[in-house]
Design an enzyme around this catalytic site. Structure first.
Site, PDB file in Angstrom:
ATOM      1  N   HIS A  35       0.855  -1.192   0.000  1.00  0.00           N
ATOM      2  CA  HIS A  35       0.000   0.000   0.000  1.00  0.00           C
ATOM      3  C   HIS A  35       0.886   1.235   0.000  1.00  0.00           C
ATOM      4  CE1 HIS A  35      -3.862  -1.972   1.813  1.00  0.00           C
ATOM      5  NE2 HIS A  35      -3.297  -2.736   0.898  1.00  0.00           N
ATOM      6  N   CYS A  39      -2.557  -0.368   7.466  1.00  0.00           N
ATOM      7  CA  CYS A  39      -1.725   0.834   7.415  1.00  0.00           C
ATOM      8  C   CYS A  39      -1.804   1.622   8.722  1.00  0.00           C
ATOM      9  CB  CYS A  39      -2.123   1.694   6.220  1.00  0.00           C
ATOM     10  SG  CYS A  39      -1.723   0.887   4.654  1.00  0.00           S
ATOM     11  N   GLU A  98       0.992   3.845   1.855  1.00  0.00           N
ATOM     12  CA  GLU A  98       1.502   4.228   3.167  1.00  0.00           C
ATOM     13  C   GLU A  98       2.655   3.340   3.606  1.00  0.00           C
ATOM     14  OE1 GLU A  98      -1.619   3.520   2.225  1.00  0.00           O
ATOM     15  OE2 GLU A  98      -3.083   4.381   3.612  1.00  0.00           O
ATOM     16  N   CYS A 127      -6.190   2.153   5.691  1.00  0.00           N
ATOM     17  CA  CYS A 127      -6.875   0.931   6.092  1.00  0.00           C
ATOM     18  C   CYS A 127      -6.333   0.471   7.450  1.00  0.00           C
ATOM     19  CB  CYS A 127      -6.664  -0.155   5.040  1.00  0.00           C
ATOM     20  SG  CYS A 127      -4.978  -0.809   4.984  1.00  0.00           S
TER      21      CYS A 127
END
Length: 136
Positions: A46, A79, A48, A76
């Site tokens: 992801h 993260c 992040e 999410c």
């Protein structure tokens, strides 16, 4: 946030969910990332996570104290966990995520400063258009 939006567009061009992230330390970009889970065959790739990993490498520390993370979409749960463990100082994100809106309170308990709805419409539209095009 403008830089994060540019990265989200890169993810979109690669048919990834368009999320971009930028990590700032002492008013300088030290790392950035965009969603790459499909390309990298990695469920943790992801935006992040990529930015946090690179930031740790640059600062030579897993604790990213005194940093600010800019993300185009509310993080999410995975993260959020990484954000908490990295001990960033501040999180700034654009659009809210209907899936994870309840989890953001975890960060408040960890005393991470949060600012949301930055470039909200632009951040929301890039995600909305991505899924709209996917449904066609």
């Amino acid at each position: 946030m403008k830089k994060a939006l540019i990265l989200a567009k890169k993810a979109n061009n690669k048919n990834e969910i368009p999320v971009g992230s930028v990590l700032i330390f002492k008013n300088k970009i030290i790392s950035k990332g965009y969603n790459s889970s499909i390309y990298k065959h990695d469920p943790t790739a992801h935006a992040e996570i990529i930015a946090l990993r690179r930031g740790g490498y640059i600062l030579k520390n897993y604790r990213l104290l005194k940093t600010t993370l800019y993300v185009t979409l509310q993080p999410c749960l995975m993260c959020l966990g990484a954000i908490i463990h990295s001990r960033i100082y501040r999180l700034v994100y654009g659009a809210n995520s209907y899936m994870f809106s309840n989890y953001i309170n975890l960060l408040y308990k960890k005393k991470i400063k949060i600012k949301n709805n930055v470039f909200k419409i632009k951040c929301k539209n890039i995600i909305k258009n991505f899924f709209k095009n996917k449904r066609k």
